[in-house]
Structures are given as C-alpha cells and as structure tokens.
Motif scaffolding. Structure first.
Motif, PDB file in Angstrom:
ATOM      1  N   LEU A 101     -10.254  97.418   6.095  1.00 23.32           N
ATOM      2  CA  LEU A 101     -10.059  97.476   7.533  1.00 23.32           C
ATOM      3  C   LEU A 101      -9.882  96.075   8.101  1.00 23.32           C
ATOM      4  N   SER A 102      -8.976  95.950   9.035  1.00 19.02           N
ATOM      5  CA  SER A 102      -8.789  94.670   9.709  1.00 19.02           C
ATOM      6  C   SER A 102      -9.807  94.545  10.844  1.00 19.02           C
ATOM      7  N   ALA A 103      -9.845  93.372  11.461  1.00 17.41           N
ATOM      8  CA  ALA A 103     -10.771  93.171  12.577  1.00 17.41           C
ATOM      9  C   ALA A 103     -10.422  94.086  13.743  1.00 17.41           C
ATOM     10  N   HIS A 104      -9.142  94.289  13.985  1.00 13.34           N
ATOM     11  CA  HIS A 104      -8.743  95.181  15.073  1.00 13.34           C
ATOM     12  C   HIS A 104      -9.127  96.628  14.781  1.00 13.34           C
ATOM     13  N   GLN A 105      -9.060  97.033  13.541  1.00 18.33           N
ATOM     14  CA  GLN A 105      -9.459  98.395  13.195  1.00 18.33           C
ATOM     15  C   GLN A 105     -10.966  98.582  13.316  1.00 18.33           C
ATOM     16  N   VAL A 106     -11.724  97.539  13.039  1.00 23.70           N
ATOM     17  CA  VAL A 106     -13.172  97.611  13.212  1.00 23.70           C
ATOM     18  C   VAL A 106     -13.518  97.769  14.690  1.00 23.70           C
ATOM     19  N   LEU A 107     -12.784  97.056  15.542  1.00 24.46           N
ATOM     20  CA  LEU A 107     -13.060  97.093  16.971  1.00 24.46           C
ATOM     21  C   LEU A 107     -12.428  98.286  17.680  1.00 24.46           C
ATOM     22  N   ALA A 108     -11.479  98.956  17.039  1.00 26.50           N
ATOM     23  CA  ALA A 108     -10.730 100.021  17.710  1.00 26.50           C
ATOM     24  C   ALA A 108     -11.630 101.114  18.296  1.00 26.50           C
ATOM     25  N   PRO A 109     -12.645 101.620  17.566  1.00 29.86           N
ATOM     26  CA  PRO A 109     -13.503 102.646  18.185  1.00 29.86           C
ATOM     27  C   PRO A 109     -14.236 102.149  19.416  1.00 29.86           C
ATOM     28  N   LEU A 110     -14.640 100.873  19.418  1.00 27.68           N
ATOM     29  CA  LEU A 110     -15.331 100.333  20.578  1.00 27.68           C
ATOM     30  C   LEU A 110     -14.389 100.208  21.765  1.00 27.68           C
ATOM     31  N   VAL A 111     -13.171  99.738  21.499  1.00 25.55           N
ATOM     32  CA  VAL A 111     -12.189  99.588  22.585  1.00 25.55           C
ATOM     33  C   VAL A 111     -11.809 100.960  23.139  1.00 25.55           C
ATOM     34  N   LEU A 112     -11.642 101.945  22.254  1.00 24.88           N
ATOM     35  CA  LEU A 112     -11.301 103.292  22.711  1.00 24.88           C
ATOM     36  C   LEU A 112     -12.433 103.873  23.564  1.00 24.88           C
ATOM     37  N   THR A 113     -13.664 103.670  23.127  1.00 27.35           N
ATOM     38  CA  THR A 113     -14.813 104.130  23.919  1.00 27.35           C
ATOM     39  C   THR A 113     -14.864 103.424  25.265  1.00 27.35           C
ATOM     40  N   ALA A 114     -14.597 102.122  25.263  1.00 26.97           N
ATOM     41  CA  ALA A 114     -14.596 101.368  26.512  1.00 26.97           C
ATOM     42  C   ALA A 114     -13.490 101.849  27.446  1.00 26.97           C
ATOM     43  N   ALA A 115     -12.351 102.273  26.897  1.00 26.87           N
ATOM     44  CA  ALA A 115     -11.260 102.789  27.731  1.00 26.87           C
ATOM     45  C   ALA A 115     -11.681 104.075  28.429  1.00 26.87           C
ATOM     46  N   VAL A 116     -12.395 104.936  27.713  1.00 28.23           N
ATOM     47  CA  VAL A 116     -12.905 106.173  28.329  1.00 28.23           C
ATOM     48  C   VAL A 116     -13.901 105.829  29.426  1.00 28.23           C
ATOM     49  N   ILE A 117     -14.766 104.854  29.167  1.00 25.43           N
ATOM     50  CA  ILE A 117     -15.744 104.424  30.167  1.00 25.43           C
ATOM     51  C   ILE A 117     -15.034 103.840  31.385  1.00 25.43           C
ATOM     52  N   SER A 118     -13.945 103.105  31.180  1.00 23.12           N
ATOM     53  CA  SER A 118     -13.179 102.550  32.305  1.00 23.12           C
ATOM     54  C   SER A 118     -12.617 103.648  33.188  1.00 23.12           C
ATOM     55  N   ALA A 119     -12.051 104.683  32.575  1.00 24.10           N
ATOM     56  CA  ALA A 119     -11.512 105.801  33.360  1.00 24.10           C
ATOM     57  C   ALA A 119     -12.622 106.515  34.126  1.00 24.10           C
ATOM     58  N   ALA A 120     -13.758 106.719  33.453  1.00 21.05           N
ATOM     59  CA  ALA A 120     -14.887 107.356  34.134  1.00 21.05           C
ATOM     60  C   ALA A 120     -15.420 106.470  35.254  1.00 21.05           C
ATOM     61  N   SER A 121     -15.406 105.160  35.040  1.00 24.43           N
ATOM     62  CA  SER A 121     -15.873 104.227  36.062  1.00 24.43           C
ATOM     63  C   SER A 121     -14.986 104.280  37.298  1.00 24.43           C
ATOM     64  N   PHE A 122     -13.679 104.336  37.108  1.00 26.53           N
ATOM     65  CA  PHE A 122     -12.760 104.432  38.244  1.00 26.53           C
ATOM     66  C   PHE A 122     -13.031 105.700  39.045  1.00 26.53           C
ATOM     67  N   ALA A 123     -13.170 106.834  38.352  1.00 22.06           N
ATOM     68  CA  ALA A 123     -13.447 108.091  39.049  1.00 22.06           C
ATOM     69  C   ALA A 123     -14.791 108.044  39.765  1.00 22.06           C
ATOM     70  N   PHE A 124     -15.793 107.448  39.133  1.00 25.48           N
ATOM     71  CA  PHE A 124     -17.118 107.334  39.735  1.00 25.48           C
ATOM     72  C   PHE A 124     -17.077 106.449  40.976  1.00 25.48           C
ATOM     73  N   ASN A 125     -16.349 105.341  40.902  1.00 26.09           N
ATOM     74  CA  ASN A 125     -16.236 104.443  42.053  1.00 26.09           C
ATOM     75  C   ASN A 125     -15.587 105.140  43.240  1.00 26.09           C
ATOM     76  N   GLU A 126     -14.531 105.915  42.965  1.00 22.05           N
ATOM     77  CA  GLU A 126     -13.801 106.558  44.047  1.00 22.05           C
ATOM     78  C   GLU A 126     -14.542 107.762  44.615  1.00 22.05           C
ATOM     79  N   GLY A 127     -15.205 108.504  43.746  1.00 20.87           N
ATOM     80  CA  GLY A 127     -15.839 109.742  44.198  1.00 20.87           C
ATOM     81  C   GLY A 127     -17.259 109.592  44.703  1.00 20.87           C
TER      82      GLY A 127
END
Length: 364
Positions: A101-127
């Motif tokens: 695995l490359s460094a980007h592949q090691v970090l990919a699950p964390l970045v993907l999880t953070a992307a979901v958290i970002s979307a949830a954060s936007f909805a939480f901020n607005e709602g």
C-alpha cells in the motif's frame, strides 16, 4: 503495488471505525470542557434575570451546536494524530506498506471518512447551528429575559437617517409590522453634534416614521429631560433600510444569506463581507478533509527513530496554522482585501498543496 484506491474493504472499515471513535471521543471531551467553562462565566447573568435550571439547560442546548461546529475540525485534527501515531507505534503502518500500500492508500479511508464528516457538518451547520445562534443572540439581546416569539429577530441594530442615528437592542418582524425594543434616537445638527436624545422601550413603524411609546426626551443644550406618551421620529427611515442595516451571517442559513446578498446588491451596497461568509459556509466544512492530509506526517517514519513525537508536533502545527490563515483570509475578504471566493477557498487549497507536497516528498 496495488493500484486500487481502497484495496481492502476490511482494512477500510477498520481504519474508518478507529478514526470515527477517536473523533467522537475528542469532540465530546472538547465540548464538555468548553461548555463547563462557558456555563461558569454565563450562569450568573442567566440566574440574575430570574431564570433557573431549565433556562441553564436551554442555554447549554443552544451553545452545544455552536461548540460542535467550531471545534469539529480541531477534533478531526487531534483524532488524526492520535490514530496515526497509534498505528505507527504498533507497526500497523509498516505492515500496510509491506503489503504494497502507498501512503495515499493508507490515508484513503481516513480522508473518505473525513469527507462524510464534512458533508454532515455542512448539513448540521445549516439545519441546527444557524437557528441556535439566532435564538441565543436574541436571548442575549434581552439580557436572558423572555425570548421574543418571532423567528426573524435582529439584535444591536444601528442605522443612520440623514444626520440622525437610530439604534435598537432588538428588532422584531419585517415590513410594516416591524417593531423595536430598547430604542434610542439621536437627533443631530448638520455639523454632527447631538442636540437631542429620545429613548423608549418600544417603537413601531407608523408609515412614515417610527412611533416611540412612553419616550424620554433629553435636550443636550439645556440638560433637561421630559417624558411624553409617544413621539414619531425618523420619518424618512423605512423598514427595508433596517433590514439591510444589519445582517448577521452567522444567524442565517445558506438560502437566507443568499437572499440577503441579493437585497444588498439591489440596494447598491457592498456585500463583500456577506459573500465571503457565504463562500466560507462551503469551504469551512472542508477543513475536516484537510486534517488527515496535514496530520499524515505522523503516520510515517520509524517509531523507534525518536522522531515520532516531532512529527506529531509538526502535524499539529500545520493544522493550527491552517486555522490561523483561514481566519486571517476571512477577515481580509470581509473588508475587501481579497475577493470573497479567494478568501474562502485559498487557505484550503494552499494547505492541501502543502500537505500533499510533504506526503509525496517524504513517503511516495
């Protein structure tokens, strides 16, 4: 080398669960500590207004969404460092890299999880956060007294009408139904000197002018005052001018802020500050995606080399530097130093490039 972005479902779920658990733990810790400190500083003011435990709990319910929204990126940053340092110390990062695995592949699950958290954060901020902020500011404007039932509440409004100035602690309603509380009208000479101050607890739009009830008139020249049942002032001041006088972007969601910007543009007023915040409502939640990349320096390098702690400090410094630059750019955009879009997104893009450069040069 495996070229799949997420090569293993098991590994992805393992890292994502690990990351989410640490984010939740850090966020709960930060929110509880900061809420306790905030209650210690504000509980006296709340209780002085004749409130009790229900009102303290209500205050906490309004503050918690604000604290979550503000400190979620910090929680993601700290959780990133804790997760990656733990994986490094347990040689799990070495095992993943030995598997191809490359460094980007090691970090990919964390970045993907953070992307979901970002979307949830936007909805939480607005709602949630915008409404909680509007309710809290309206409550604070009446010194934690009875909250006005209207949803459209403005606080600490100042507006000029010719040489005169009108201020109100609270403005309720819209259009011809608009009314004010704790109103002060300053009548000034053409040279700008205050010649008369009129204060009242309430004022209603009289079309034209504003009728102040149970008013007190103070004459500056003679230092005398008198009470009158009512007086009409500021005949040239329309409700639309007050609606444009003060727009608090923190209390408006994405749609309402767009409407406020349109009204500013139609009135020929500068809306750079509002537009900057409008763009930042989209760029702000993206900070969660950035944190795993900035903190990735803590994941790589041998733990026994003695540099793991230094790497964690560097990752933390990069994360906090982003927040400093982001706030500075937001301020610059507010008074026209930067274009609104650039002020909102430039810090994210800059630190994304910095993080990727460090990651590529050290590990790829």
């Amino acid at each position: 080398m495996n070229l799949d972005f997420l090569p293993s479902r098991t590994l992805t779920l393992y890292l994502a669960k690990l990351f989410v658990a640490r984010i939740a733990a850090v966020l709960v810790m930060l929110v509880l500590v900061l809420l306790m400190m905030d209650l210690l500083s504000q509980s006296g003011k709340i209780l002085e207004a004749g409130n009790g435990q229900p009102q303290l709990l209500y205050y906490a319910s309004l503050r918690i969404p604000q604290l979550i929204a503000r400190f979620l990126p910090y929680a993601v940053l700290l959780a990133t460092l804790i997760t990656l340092v733990t994986l490094n110390q347990n040689s799990e990062v070495i095992a993943m890299k030995a598997a191809g695995l490359s460094a980007h592949q090691v970090l990919a699950p964390l970045v993907l999880t953070a992307a979901v958290i970002s979307a949830a954060s936007f909805a939480f901020n607005e709602g949630v956060v915008a409404r909680a902020t509007a309710s809290l500011k309206a409550w604070q404007a009446v010194d934690y007294g009875p909250i006005p039932p209207e949803s459209d509440v403005r606080t600490n409004v100042y507006v000029s009408t010719g040489p005169d100035i009108m201020s109100a602690a609270t403005v309720l309603g819209t259009g011809n139904a608009m009314r004010m509380r704790d109103v002060t009208f300053y009548r000034r000479s053409p040279e700008g000197m205050i010649i008369q101050r009129i204060s009242a607890s309430t004022a209603r739009y009289a079309n034209p002018g504003w009728t102040m009830t149970d008013a007190n008139i103070f004459e500056v020249q003679g230092a005398t005052s008198r009470d009158v049942p009512s007086i009409t002032v500021a005949e040239s001041l329309a409700p639309q001018q007050i609606e444009l006088a003060r727009v608090d972007p923190e209390t408006q969601d994405f749609g309402r802020l767009s409407e406020s910007i349109d009204r500013y543009r139609d009135a020929g007023r500068n809306a750079d500050e509002l537009r900057t915040v409008w763009w930042h409502k989209m760029s702000g939640p993206l900070a969660a995606i950035l944190m795993p990349i900035l903190g990735s320096i803590a994941a790589f390098g041998l733990a026994r080399s003695g540099q793991l702690f230094v790497r964690a400090l560097i990752g933390m410094a990069l994360g906090f530097a982003y927040f400093v630059v982001d706030n500075a750019a937001l301020a610059m955009g507010g008074f026209g130093g930067y274009p609104p879009f650039l002020a909102a997104f430039a810090p994210f893009l800059l630190f994304l490039l910095i993080g990727e450069t460090m990651l590529i040069r050290t590990e790829e």
